[in-house]
Design an enzyme around this catalytic site. Structure first.
Site, PDB file in Angstrom:
ATOM      1  N   ASP A  98      -5.384  -4.532  13.786  1.00 30.25           N
ATOM      2  CA  ASP A  98      -4.134  -5.379  13.150  1.00 30.25           C
ATOM      3  C   ASP A  98      -4.398  -6.662  13.930  1.00 30.25           C
ATOM      4  O   ASP A  98      -4.390  -6.933  14.915  1.00 30.25           O
ATOM      5  CB  ASP A  98      -2.980  -4.575  13.307  1.00 30.25           C
ATOM      6  CG  ASP A  98      -1.667  -5.218  13.133  1.00 30.25           C
ATOM      7  OD1 ASP A  98      -1.716  -6.724  13.173  1.00 30.25           O
ATOM      8  OD2 ASP A  98      -0.504  -4.498  13.089  1.00 30.25           O
ATOM      9  N   PHE A  99      -4.561  -7.823  12.948  1.00 31.91           N
ATOM     10  CA  PHE A  99      -4.855  -9.057  13.296  1.00 31.91           C
ATOM     11  C   PHE A  99      -3.658  -9.605  14.022  1.00 31.91           C
ATOM     12  O   PHE A  99      -3.763 -10.605  14.555  1.00 31.91           O
ATOM     13  CB  PHE A  99      -5.368 -10.016  12.331  1.00 31.91           C
ATOM     14  CG  PHE A  99      -4.847 -10.060  10.968  1.00 31.91           C
ATOM     15  CD1 PHE A  99      -3.569 -10.417  10.886  1.00 31.91           C
ATOM     16  CD2 PHE A  99      -5.630 -10.068   9.858  1.00 31.91           C
ATOM     17  CE1 PHE A  99      -2.845 -10.448   9.618  1.00 31.91           C
ATOM     18  CE2 PHE A  99      -5.011 -10.166   8.679  1.00 31.91           C
ATOM     19  CZ  PHE A  99      -3.851 -10.321   8.452  1.00 31.91           C
ATOM     20  N   GLN A 159       6.071 -10.944  -4.489  1.00 29.99           N
ATOM     21  CA  GLN A 159       5.307  -9.825  -3.879  1.00 29.99           C
ATOM     22  C   GLN A 159       5.209  -9.844  -2.500  1.00 29.99           C
ATOM     23  O   GLN A 159       4.712  -8.833  -1.972  1.00 29.99           O
ATOM     24  CB  GLN A 159       3.985  -9.879  -4.540  1.00 29.99           C
ATOM     25  CG  GLN A 159       3.786  -9.180  -5.882  1.00 29.99           C
ATOM     26  CD  GLN A 159       2.429  -8.579  -6.175  1.00 29.99           C
ATOM     27  OE1 GLN A 159       1.315  -9.432  -6.130  1.00 29.99           O
ATOM     28  NE2 GLN A 159       2.361  -7.306  -6.110  1.00 29.99           N
ATOM     29  N   TYR A 186       0.821  -1.175  -0.037  1.00 26.56           N
ATOM     30  CA  TYR A 186       0.152   0.011  -0.103  1.00 26.56           C
ATOM     31  C   TYR A 186       0.801   1.319   0.046  1.00 26.56           C
ATOM     32  O   TYR A 186       0.589   2.267   0.761  1.00 26.56           O
ATOM     33  CB  TYR A 186      -0.945  -0.032   1.253  1.00 26.56           C
ATOM     34  CG  TYR A 186      -1.993  -1.124   1.212  1.00 26.56           C
ATOM     35  CD1 TYR A 186      -2.278  -1.858   0.060  1.00 26.56           C
ATOM     36  CD2 TYR A 186      -2.278  -1.522   2.504  1.00 26.56           C
ATOM     37  CE1 TYR A 186      -3.031  -2.891   0.437  1.00 26.56           C
ATOM     38  CE2 TYR A 186      -3.322  -2.677   2.666  1.00 26.56           C
ATOM     39  CZ  TYR A 186      -3.562  -3.244   1.561  1.00 26.56           C
ATOM     40  OH  TYR A 186      -4.656  -4.348   1.890  1.00 26.56           O
ATOM     41  N   HIS A 239      -1.246 -17.263   2.774  1.00 26.04           N
ATOM     42  CA  HIS A 239      -0.262 -17.286   1.720  1.00 26.04           C
ATOM     43  C   HIS A 239       0.669 -16.027   1.498  1.00 26.04           C
ATOM     44  O   HIS A 239       1.693 -15.848   0.693  1.00 26.04           O
ATOM     45  CB  HIS A 239      -0.764 -17.535   0.326  1.00 26.04           C
ATOM     46  CG  HIS A 239      -1.736 -16.268  -0.467  1.00 26.04           C
ATOM     47  ND1 HIS A 239      -2.034 -16.404  -1.708  1.00 26.04           N
ATOM     48  CD2 HIS A 239      -2.046 -15.175   0.306  1.00 26.04           C
ATOM     49  CE1 HIS A 239      -2.648 -15.201  -2.194  1.00 26.04           C
ATOM     50  NE2 HIS A 239      -2.593 -14.544  -0.834  1.00 26.04           N
ATOM     51  N   ASN A 274       4.432 -15.782  -7.558  1.00 28.08           N
ATOM     52  CA  ASN A 274       4.127 -14.491  -7.323  1.00 28.08           C
ATOM     53  C   ASN A 274       3.993 -14.235  -5.938  1.00 28.08           C
ATOM     54  O   ASN A 274       4.478 -13.148  -5.650  1.00 28.08           O
ATOM     55  CB  ASN A 274       2.626 -14.282  -7.885  1.00 28.08           C
ATOM     56  CG  ASN A 274       2.286 -12.786  -7.846  1.00 28.08           C
ATOM     57  OD1 ASN A 274       3.230 -11.924  -8.244  1.00 28.08           O
ATOM     58  ND2 ASN A 274       1.293 -12.289  -7.478  1.00 28.08           N
TER      59      ASN A 274
HETATM   60  N1  SAM Z   1      -9.461 -11.743   2.168  1.00 24.95           N
HETATM   61  C1  SAM Z   1      -9.401 -10.636   1.077  1.00 24.95           C
HETATM   62  C2  SAM Z   1      -9.659 -11.473  -0.104  1.00 24.95           C
HETATM   63  O1  SAM Z   1      -9.301 -12.644  -0.167  1.00 24.95           O
HETATM   64  O2  SAM Z   1     -10.100 -10.805  -1.305  1.00 24.95           O
HETATM   65  C3  SAM Z   1      -8.215  -9.805   0.819  1.00 24.95           C
HETATM   66  C4  SAM Z   1      -6.923 -10.576   1.025  1.00 24.95           C
HETATM   67  S1  SAM Z   1      -5.516  -9.492   0.769  1.00 24.95           S
HETATM   68  C5  SAM Z   1      -4.213 -10.382   0.072  1.00 24.95           C
HETATM   69  C6  SAM Z   1      -4.840  -9.510   2.354  1.00 24.95           C
HETATM   70  C7  SAM Z   1      -5.640  -8.420   3.176  1.00 24.95           C
HETATM   71  O3  SAM Z   1      -5.102  -8.454   4.587  1.00 24.95           O
HETATM   72  C8  SAM Z   1      -5.632  -7.198   2.736  1.00 24.95           C
HETATM   73  O4  SAM Z   1      -6.816  -6.713   2.918  1.00 24.95           O
HETATM   74  C9  SAM Z   1      -4.990  -6.395   4.063  1.00 24.95           C
HETATM   75  O5  SAM Z   1      -5.128  -5.107   4.129  1.00 24.95           O
HETATM   76  C10 SAM Z   1      -5.287  -7.181   5.079  1.00 24.95           C
HETATM   77  N2  SAM Z   1      -4.022  -7.272   6.113  1.00 24.95           N
HETATM   78  C11 SAM Z   1      -2.633  -7.299   6.087  1.00 24.95           C
HETATM   79  N3  SAM Z   1      -2.204  -7.344   7.372  1.00 24.95           N
HETATM   80  C12 SAM Z   1      -3.162  -6.922   8.250  1.00 24.95           C
HETATM   81  C13 SAM Z   1      -3.249  -7.102   9.479  1.00 24.95           C
HETATM   82  N4  SAM Z   1      -1.863  -6.849  10.191  1.00 24.95           N
HETATM   83  N5  SAM Z   1      -4.371  -6.798  10.448  1.00 24.95           N
HETATM   84  C14 SAM Z   1      -5.215  -6.658   9.417  1.00 24.95           C
HETATM   85  N6  SAM Z   1      -5.261  -6.856   8.147  1.00 24.95           N
HETATM   86  C15 SAM Z   1      -4.473  -7.081   7.587  1.00 24.95           C
HETATM   87  C1  ASE Z   2      -2.000 -11.596  -2.259  1.00 29.22           C
HETATM   88  C2  ASE Z   2      -2.514 -11.943  -3.339  1.00 29.22           C
HETATM   89  C3  ASE Z   2      -2.147 -11.254  -4.763  1.00 29.22           C
HETATM   90  C4  ASE Z   2      -0.659 -10.671  -2.383  1.00 29.22           C
HETATM   91  C5  ASE Z   2      -0.431 -10.165  -3.640  1.00 29.22           C
HETATM   92  C6  ASE Z   2      -1.033 -10.497  -4.736  1.00 29.22           C
HETATM   93  C7  ASE Z   2      -2.666 -11.667  -5.910  1.00 29.22           C
HETATM   94  C8  ASE Z   2      -1.885 -10.794  -6.889  1.00 29.22           C
HETATM   95  N1  ASE Z   2      -0.909 -10.334  -5.996  1.00 29.22           N
HETATM   96  O1  ASE Z   2      -2.169 -11.913  -0.993  1.00 29.22           O
HETATM   97  C9  ASE Z   2      -3.800 -12.467  -6.385  1.00 29.22           C
HETATM   98  C10 ASE Z   2      -3.435 -13.837  -7.014  1.00 29.22           C
HETATM   99  N2  ASE Z   2      -2.632 -13.650  -8.323  1.00 29.22           N
HETATM  100  C11 ASE Z   2      -1.426 -13.875  -8.298  1.00 29.22           C
HETATM  101  C12 ASE Z   2      -0.928 -13.627  -9.712  1.00 29.22           C
HETATM  102  O2  ASE Z   2      -0.708 -14.325  -7.444  1.00 29.22           O
END
Ligand code: SAM
Ligand code: ASE
Length: 347
Positions: free
Chosen positions: A238-239, A308, A149, A257, A304
């Protein structure tokens, strides 16, 4: 030696396809970014009309459109005494136009603007065993989500990426198990709330609390949840540090992941402590086969995660181990056959 083998040796089709696979990705990215599919939603057009509307060169536009026809993203209609007219295919109309409910437009934009740039450093990531934000964007990646972010705009783009896939395969993961006994659900790292919406639509008796970082919750409320659904609420925190909201079921979709085994178990232990006896945790992830032989999407996603994040994609047995290490039992694994699978465990 039969002919097929000889042919394969003389003509390495797969290698040629893979070598130039990024040409396909970039063709799709450019056509989306220029707004080709958007414009063709109005009516079929010639290359010259499109280039005028998009302020692009006629020759470049014609080549791009022609490649999209080759990729079966566009139809070409030839007329004996007129120019070729291009139109959207059904698939492009449903998945590539911004306003479609199943649009992948923002995922494509994130792939083009962020993932593609990170993958430039894949070799370095494999060598170092860690993500490459510093090289790709000049951002320090000590705090993973501070790097992900790194600007408000980047956070919104990430949220849009997270949002779009659940309109396509959210129902499959939410119906993988009967979750109706769990009335109070907490979606940890619930982001834009797309999965929460799927949850209350499948289980209308349930309520979902979306727990996420404060700025994500605020953006989600403003941009992704314009219509208040009384069954969906938010909690900022913050989890890893804060207390978790009470719930019968905790969902972790694409959370573990992002993190190492150690941090994952740390989070699962916290969930186990907040969870009532009989409560559960639902993991939603792209599972690798037990022998690591596939699916290819999960194998590539794991790379990825290397470029990332701090995590990886895992096998069902890896998640079972993390869950049991944290105290959960009765682990059930459900493969959906689409990208994301589901793992349910109980306290
Ligand atoms: N669960 C959603 C999905 O599958 O579409 C979002 C997955 S995204 C990869 C990871 C999420 O975890 C983000 O929305 C991020 O802001 C949140 N996150 C990361 N670190 C966190 C923390 N320490 N406490 C709470 N949320 C957190
Ligand atoms: C995450 C999920 C994704 C963190 C970075 C990410 C995705 C893309 N970038 O938790 C979604 C899944 N797609 C790929 C290409 O990994």
């Amino acid at each position: 030696m039969n002919m097929a083998t000889t042919d394969q040796e003389l003509y390495p089709r797969k290698i040629l396809d893979y070598m130039e696979g990024f040409l396909v990705s970039k063709t799709l990215f450019s056509a989306c970014e220029l707004g080709v599919f958007e414009l063709l939603n109005e009516s079929a057009m010639s290359a010259s009309q499109l280039s005028e509307c998009l302020s692009t060169s006629e020759d470049g536009t014609e080549r791009l459109l022609s490649a999209c026809v080759g990729l079966e993203l566009l139809n070409a209609h030839t007329h004996p005494d007129g120019p070729v007219l291009y139109s959207n295919t059904e698939m492009s109309r449903v998945f590539l136009t911004k306003s479609s409910p199943k649009s992948l437009y923002h995922s494509i934009e994130y792939s083009s603007r962020t993932i593609y740039l990170c993958w430039h450093y894949l070799t370095d990531a494999v060598r170092d065993g860690k993500n490459q934000y510093e090289k790709a964007f000049g951002t320090n990646s000590k705090d993973l989500f501070e790097a992900l972010y790194r600007s408000e705009e980047e956070m919104v783009k990430f949220m849009q990426l997270m949002n779009s896939i659940w309109n396509i395969c959210g129902r499959d993961v939410i119906t993988a198990f009967d979750l109706s006994p769990f009335r109070r659900i907490c979606d940890l790292g619930g982001c834009s709330g797309a999965l929460a919406k799927q949850c209350v639509s499948v289980y209308p008796e349930s309520t979902v609390t979306i727990f996420d970082l404060p700025k994500v919750v605020q953006t989600s409320q403003q941009h992704f949840m314009p219509d208040q659904d009384p069954r969906i609420s938010f909690c900022e925190g913050d989890f890893f540090k804060d207390a978790l909201p009470p719930a019968d079921l905790y969902i972790l979709a694409r959370i573990l992941h992002d993190w190492t085994d150690q941090r994952s178990v740390e989070l699962l232990i916290k969930i186990h402590q907040s969870c009532r006896a009989g409560g559960g945790v639902l993991l939603v992830e792209a599972l690798l086969h037990e022998d690591n032989s596939g699916p290819l999407t999960a194998q590539l996603y794991s790379l990825n995660m290397l470029v990332q994040t701090e995590g990886r994609e895992r096998k069902g047995s890896d998640y079972t181990r993390l869950l049991t290490d944290a105290g959960f039992s009765r682990v059930q694994i459900h493969n959906t056959g689409k990208i994301y699978d589901a793992v349910l465990a109980c306290k």
